[in-house]
Design a protein around this motif. Structure first.
Motif, PDB file in Angstrom:
ATOM      1  N   GLU A 192      53.950  27.690  70.710  1.00  0.00           N
ATOM      2  CA  GLU A 192      53.684  29.112  70.795  1.00  0.00           C
ATOM      3  C   GLU A 192      54.939  29.906  70.473  1.00  0.00           C
ATOM      4  OE1 GLU A 192      50.905  30.580  73.846  1.00  0.00           O
ATOM      5  OE2 GLU A 192      51.260  28.621  74.792  1.00  0.00           O
ATOM      6  N   ALA A 193      54.757  31.100  69.912  1.00  0.00           N
ATOM      7  CA  ALA A 193      55.902  31.876  69.453  1.00  0.00           C
ATOM      8  C   ALA A 193      55.803  33.314  69.940  1.00  0.00           C
ATOM      9  CB  ALA A 193      55.982  31.840  67.934  1.00  0.00           C
ATOM     10  N   LEU A 194      56.962  33.943  70.074  1.00  0.00           N
ATOM     11  CA  LEU A 194      57.064  35.365  70.355  1.00  0.00           C
ATOM     12  C   LEU A 194      57.417  36.088  69.063  1.00  0.00           C
ATOM     13  CD1 LEU A 194      59.193  35.164  73.625  1.00  0.00           C
ATOM     14  CD2 LEU A 194      56.717  35.480  73.462  1.00  0.00           C
ATOM     15  N   ARG A 195      56.951  37.305  68.916  1.00  0.00           N
ATOM     16  CA  ARG A 195      57.197  38.074  67.710  1.00  0.00           C
ATOM     17  C   ARG A 195      57.700  39.461  68.095  1.00  0.00           C
ATOM     18  NH1 ARG A 195      53.772  35.910  63.450  1.00  0.00           N
ATOM     19  NH2 ARG A 195      53.397  37.996  62.605  1.00  0.00           N
ATOM     20  N   GLN A 196      58.862  39.797  67.606  1.00  0.00           N
ATOM     21  CA  GLN A 196      59.456  41.101  67.844  1.00  0.00           C
ATOM     22  C   GLN A 196      59.677  41.818  66.519  1.00  0.00           C
ATOM     23  OE1 GLN A 196      60.113  42.593  70.806  1.00  0.00           O
ATOM     24  NE2 GLN A 196      59.179  40.823  71.829  1.00  0.00           N
ATOM     25  N   PRO A 197      59.390  43.132  66.448  1.00  0.00           N
ATOM     26  CA  PRO A 197      59.572  43.858  65.188  1.00  0.00           C
ATOM     27  C   PRO A 197      61.001  43.734  64.654  1.00  0.00           C
ATOM     28  CG  PRO A 197      58.375  45.191  66.770  1.00  0.00           C
ATOM     29  CD  PRO A 197      58.874  43.994  67.523  1.00  0.00           C
ATOM     30  N   TYR A 198      61.084  43.616  63.338  1.00  0.00           N
ATOM     31  CA  TYR A 198      62.391  43.488  62.682  1.00  0.00           C
ATOM     32  C   TYR A 198      62.347  44.300  61.391  1.00  0.00           C
ATOM     33  CZ  TYR A 198      66.265  41.459  60.043  1.00  0.00           C
ATOM     34  OH  TYR A 198      67.402  41.281  59.288  1.00  0.00           O
ATOM     35  N   ARG A 199      63.180  45.299  61.299  1.00  0.00           N
ATOM     36  CA  ARG A 199      63.194  46.163  60.120  1.00  0.00           C
ATOM     37  C   ARG A 199      64.306  45.760  59.159  1.00  0.00           C
ATOM     38  NH1 ARG A 199      61.524  52.398  61.530  1.00  0.00           N
ATOM     39  NH2 ARG A 199      59.595  51.897  62.660  1.00  0.00           N
ATOM     40  N   LYS A 200      64.001  45.924  57.871  1.00  0.00           N
ATOM     41  CA  LYS A 200      64.996  45.566  56.865  1.00  0.00           C
ATOM     42  C   LYS A 200      64.934  46.561  55.706  1.00  0.00           C
ATOM     43  CE  LYS A 200      66.951  41.732  54.273  1.00  0.00           C
ATOM     44  NZ  LYS A 200      68.267  41.967  54.907  1.00  0.00           N
ATOM     45  N   ALA A 201      66.128  46.998  55.277  1.00  0.00           N
ATOM     46  CA  ALA A 201      66.238  47.850  54.096  1.00  0.00           C
ATOM     47  C   ALA A 201      66.311  46.972  52.857  1.00  0.00           C
ATOM     48  CB  ALA A 201      67.475  48.727  54.190  1.00  0.00           C
ATOM     49  N   LEU A 202      65.522  47.323  51.836  1.00  0.00           N
ATOM     50  CA  LEU A 202      65.446  46.534  50.607  1.00  0.00           C
ATOM     51  C   LEU A 202      65.898  47.351  49.397  1.00  0.00           C
ATOM     52  CD1 LEU A 202      61.998  44.762  51.163  1.00  0.00           C
ATOM     53  CD2 LEU A 202      64.289  43.852  51.631  1.00  0.00           C
ATOM     54  N   ALA A 203      66.974  48.112  49.584  1.00  0.00           N
ATOM     55  CA  ALA A 203      67.558  48.900  48.484  1.00  0.00           C
ATOM     56  C   ALA A 203      66.481  49.719  47.782  1.00  0.00           C
ATOM     57  CB  ALA A 203      68.297  47.966  47.527  1.00  0.00           C
ATOM     58  N   HIS A 204      66.332  49.549  46.450  1.00  0.00           N
ATOM     59  CA  HIS A 204      65.390  50.372  45.692  1.00  0.00           C
ATOM     60  C   HIS A 204      63.930  50.105  46.049  1.00  0.00           C
ATOM     61  CE1 HIS A 204      65.660  46.563  43.552  1.00  0.00           C
ATOM     62  NE2 HIS A 204      64.531  46.863  42.925  1.00  0.00           N
ATOM     63  N   ARG A 205      63.653  49.003  46.753  1.00  0.00           N
ATOM     64  CA  ARG A 205      62.283  48.703  47.162  1.00  0.00           C
ATOM     65  C   ARG A 205      61.933  49.352  48.504  1.00  0.00           C
ATOM     66  NH1 ARG A 205      59.448  47.611  42.748  1.00  0.00           N
ATOM     67  NH2 ARG A 205      59.994  45.654  41.725  1.00  0.00           N
ATOM     68  N   GLY A 206      62.825  50.133  49.060  1.00  0.00           N
ATOM     69  CA  GLY A 206      62.519  50.849  50.286  1.00  0.00           C
ATOM     70  C   GLY A 206      62.760  50.030  51.536  1.00  0.00           C
ATOM     71  N   HIS A 207      61.889  50.214  52.524  1.00  0.00           N
ATOM     72  CA  HIS A 207      62.067  49.582  53.834  1.00  0.00           C
ATOM     73  C   HIS A 207      60.788  48.857  54.248  1.00  0.00           C
ATOM     74  CE1 HIS A 207      65.831  51.872  54.909  1.00  0.00           C
ATOM     75  NE2 HIS A 207      65.358  52.607  53.923  1.00  0.00           N
TER      76      HIS A 207
END
Length: 542
Positions: free
Chosen positions: A2-17
């Motif tokens: 079983e796994a836990l999942r926490q939000p993770y944001r990443k910036a992708l330069a010209h591809r946005g976020h």
């Protein structure tokens, strides 16, 4: 596991976020990796059966305040049911997304190597959503980014006819093999964008299981014929599959298309535009039901002269393929499970044990001269009164041999005969993890797909300590080095020559074994190659 999942944001330069998740083990709360699911790699085609569209340069996944939500799953192409797969609840023809697993921490200076993994399913079913690489990255320390695309399957991905060719004439679009073109778009997207995730686009290994391995081979065959500056693939993993025979020609594809029209009661006499308009207007379930009901119900690749050359298998015989592969220095890891046939026997088996039913079923996959050759080799004429019968296990053994055992050895022989055996790293699996019983009956032994739990460190299920030690030594550590680009003594594979295999034994130990199936496989391979190519030059008009 079983796994836990926490939000993770990443910036992708010209591809946005984007917003993915960080996956952690539930029991230890140890972070394992970052995950981005359902990330779009292409736009859907304007019309059904046409080519998907590359993302435009200005395409953005989201903004910093409203990032694209990518913590879920890739779209699932409509498909027939098999075992516990394919419920139909989540079907969509817009399945042009991939799932990505990224190691934790800072990438190395040149970026992490990339494993591009293509799921299996006979090219008729399957999804990248049924496996997990989280524990492989987090527990087994597999320091690579893993990209797994969804792609069109069956009739949605491999329908070809003169009507479709007429429909796109003048547009410079390829026709047929759209499932392979989807994979290629995903591969090109990976090369262009993986640096935004910390990956190294110059170190991409293509891999696949079963039909995914079959796909990986054809992607490799296409890639090595491109100019070096357009080539992407550096290494390949071909697991439990291999090219069998030259894919069908346009004439057979047209017969299959006409059978589909007949099943749907669409008059053959209609114009090409009217036929396609009716096909495109059908609900996906209706189209799928008709496609799986016809005699030629396996929609698979066609020798179209663009993605697949009609001379491909001839290039095995002449050594041209091997020389091209050696010039690019593309190493291949390839192998098999001991009991492949037990699962293969369950995919649409003949309704009875007569040779008539066996022949009809095989004709859905292979050309008639090939099928007659196979029957002569595996189910020769006997003295049983008509209709002649054969053992119930024959279908599974034929299918496993032609999908894996025989044809993989034929590919190996052709490469070795042309001096390219140094590129090959063979294996054999005779060991089964306990967690494989979650989906595959124990009595089937080390059958097809049981090793998915090996390669992906339990594939979401818990491993026992002794099992972890066995597969880490036997497979995971050398595989990590392979994906990283190590070869020769650095790889530590241990085999010497094309007829030796790194074998994971039933007790979990590793031995270098000589191939005991070689001579029989060569007998079948030579017979199949003796049939020759079957429908001539596809440059002739459909």
């Amino acid at each position: 596991m079983e796994a836990l999942r926490q939000p993770y944001r990443k910036a992708l330069a010209h591809r946005g976020h984007v917003e993915g998740v960080t996956i952690s083990a539930k029991d230890s709360r140890q972070p394992l990796c970052h995950y981005f699911g359902g990330l779009r790699y292409a736009l859907p085609p304007v019309k059904r059966f046409c080519q998907a569209r590359k993302l435009p340069p200005a395409y953005s996944y989201g903004t910093e305040n409203q990032p694209g939500l990518c913590g879920g799953l890739a779209g699932v192409c409509p498909q027939p049911k098999f075992l516990t797969l394919s419920s139909g609840d989540d079907w969509t023809e817009d399945c042009f997304q991939c799932n990505i697993w990224v190691p934790l921490g800072e990438p190395p200076q040149d970026g992490w190597p990339v494993l591009f993994f293509i799921h299996g399913g006979f090219l008729q079913f399957g999804t990248p959503n049924t496996f997990s690489a989280a524990a492989l990255l987090g527990e087994a320390d597999f320091q690579a980014i893993i990209v797994a695309p969804a792609y069109r399957l069956g009739v949605f991905g491999f329908l070809l006819s003169s009507e479709i060719q007429q429909d796109v004439a003048g547009s410079n679009q390829p026709v047929g093999n759209q499932g392979f073109w989807d994979q290629r778009l995903a591969l090109e997207w990976t090369c262009d964008n993986i640096g935004l995730f910390g990956g190294n686009p110059a170190q991409i290994t293509i891999s696949g299981y079963s039909a995914g391995a079959y796909s990986a081979f054809y992607q490799l065959a296409y890639d090595i014929h491109l100019p070096p500056e357009d080539s992407i693939i550096k290494r390949a993993c071909i697991w439990s599959n291999s090219p069998a025979v030259q894919p069908k020609g346009p004439a057979t594809a047209q017969t299959q298309f006409n059978q589909l029209l007949e099943a749907l009661r669409i008059p053959i006499s209609l114009s090409a535009a009217e036929k396609l308009a009716q096909l495109r207007a059908l609900p996906q379930a209706t189209l799928l039901s008709a496609a799986t009901s016809i005699e030629l119900h396996q929609f698979r690749p066609t020798s179209d002269g663009t993605f697949i050359q009609p001379t491909l298998f001839h290039s095995f015989d002449t050594g041209a393929f091997a020389r091209r592969l050696a010039a690019r220095n593309v190493h291949i890891m390839l192998g098999e499970c001991r009991d492949e046939h037990n699962l293969y026997a369950t995919w649409l088996p003949p309704p009875d044990n007569t040779t008539t039913s066996l022949r009809r079923r095989l004709l859905a996959d292979y050309p008639q001269p090939i099928v007659d050759t196979l029957l002569h080799l595996y189910a020769p004429a006997n003295t049983t009164p008509t209709p002649k019968t054969y053992p119930a296990s024959t279908f599974g053994h034929i299918y496993a041999d032609i999908q894996v055992h025989t044809t993989q050895r034929g590919l190996i022989q052709s490469l070795a005969a042309a001096g390219a055996s140094h590129l090959l790293h063979r294996y054999r699996i005779e060991f089964r993890l306990n967690c494989a019983s979650k989906t595959i009956p124990r009595e089937w032994g080390v059958t097809h797909a049981t090793d998915m739990y090996l390669w992906f460190w339990g594939n979401g299920e818990a491993l026992e300590p002794a099992e972890k030690q066995a597969i880490r030594t036997a497979l995971i550590e050398p595989w990590k080095r392979f994906v990283r680009g190590d070869v020769g003594d650095e790889l530590g594979w241990g085999t010497n020559g094309p007829r030796e295999m790194r074998t994971l034994m039933p007790d979990g130990s590793v031995r270098i074994c000589r191939d005991e199936l070689w001579d029989e496989a060569m007998r079948v391979w030579v017979a199949l190659r003796g049939v020759g190519e079957l429908e001539g030059d596809v440059s002739s008009k459909l």
